[in-house]
Enzyme design. Sequence first.
Site, PDB file in Angstrom:
ATOM      1  N   HIS A  40       8.882 113.406  51.585  1.00 51.59           N
ATOM      2  CA  HIS A  40       8.665 114.941  52.796  1.00 51.59           C
ATOM      3  C   HIS A  40       8.762 114.590  53.967  1.00 51.59           C
ATOM      4  O   HIS A  40       9.418 114.777  54.459  1.00 51.59           O
ATOM      5  CB  HIS A  40       8.193 116.359  51.876  1.00 51.59           C
ATOM      6  CG  HIS A  40       8.474 116.265  50.568  1.00 51.59           C
ATOM      7  ND1 HIS A  40       7.570 116.053  49.519  1.00 51.59           N
ATOM      8  CD2 HIS A  40       9.461 117.186  49.852  1.00 51.59           C
ATOM      9  CE1 HIS A  40       7.872 116.446  48.348  1.00 51.59           C
ATOM     10  NE2 HIS A  40       9.162 117.402  48.739  1.00 51.59           N
ATOM     11  N   GLN A  64      15.525 129.400  40.450  1.00 51.22           N
ATOM     12  CA  GLN A  64      16.080 127.387  40.332  1.00 51.22           C
ATOM     13  C   GLN A  64      15.109 127.432  39.735  1.00 51.22           C
ATOM     14  O   GLN A  64      15.688 126.175  38.843  1.00 51.22           O
ATOM     15  CB  GLN A  64      16.112 126.943  41.703  1.00 51.22           C
ATOM     16  CG  GLN A  64      14.891 126.007  42.492  1.00 51.22           C
ATOM     17  CD  GLN A  64      14.606 125.219  43.499  1.00 51.22           C
ATOM     18  OE1 GLN A  64      15.141 125.870  44.558  1.00 51.22           O
ATOM     19  NE2 GLN A  64      14.773 124.012  43.551  1.00 51.22           N
ATOM     20  N   SER A 189       7.137 115.380  43.707  1.00 49.50           N
ATOM     21  CA  SER A 189       5.919 116.204  42.845  1.00 49.50           C
ATOM     22  C   SER A 189       5.286 116.485  41.699  1.00 49.50           C
ATOM     23  O   SER A 189       4.395 116.871  41.334  1.00 49.50           O
ATOM     24  CB  SER A 189       5.988 118.058  43.886  1.00 49.50           C
ATOM     25  OG  SER A 189       6.545 117.485  45.063  1.00 49.50           O
TER      26      SER A 189
END
Length: 289
Positions: A40, A64, A189
């Site tokens: 990121h 999602q 993540s």
Amino acid sequence: MNSVELWESISATREAVRRARYSGQRIGFVPTMGALHDGHAALIRAARASTDFVVVSIFVNPTQFGPKEDFSKYPRTLEADQAICQQAGANGIYLPSVTEMYPERSVSVVEVTQLDQVLCGPSRPGHFRGVCTVVAKLFNIVLPDVALFGQKDAQQCRIIQQMVRDLNFPVTIQIEPTVREADGLAMSSRNRYLSAEERAVAPRIYQALQKVQDRVAWGERDVARLESELQQELASLPGARLDYARILDNESLTMVAIVERPCLVAVAVFLGTTRLIDNLTIPGFGPAP
Ligand code: AMP
């Protein structure tokens, strides 16, 4: 170093972006779900290099996630995220609330057809509809000049590019390379869910992708053969369950018989309960003489 602003409403975000635009700044935008890592940060730094005022959104988007997926346990690490945004040079963080993003009577969605029928699409029904809908909403809130996405999510990149083209969003999509750990594992993540044993196996996913690349470099062009070798290799990793391993046309995400035009080699593998994805692209070779 200026501190990063934090906006929790659509109006506060719009106002800050409007001020920046009125002072002649170009707006860069990096949408994320938080639990930020160096992948990121690289997107934020690239946004800084391409634009003047960088907005990061942090939103674990419920639409999602499937009913059996990790929405409620998805890592939420706002303080650390703020520090990463600041260090990488973001100007502001937009933290949408679920209630403002999805008011009770909202019934509109954005769907990109065809490209969602392969790879992650069948395994995650409704996932890309959720992604497109939230990204379209975020584009309408932030109104960025440039929005940046990671090649790590290759299918998502293709789908967003298509949505922007088909629906005439006035935004340039910039794709940045996958950032990896020293041992090759793509940063994610979700890597923090891995046990020590799973973490030790995980780099072999990228090694398997590289093997395909090497095989092609040595002259193998037969996609069925390359795919089946890749599938066997991944399925045989200790503790692994293969979701998919495919070689598709990099542009259309359709099936190909031989490696000729640029191809996407994309995989999804469960290590225990953690689903990891990775990919690489293989350049084209032009038609056979
Ligand atoms: P996420 O927070 O997982 O929704 O990801 C937000 C953005 O970061 C997406 O555009 C991802 O493709 C990108 N991203 C995630 N992991 C990486 C990585 N390892 N390298 C580059 N970009 C990444």
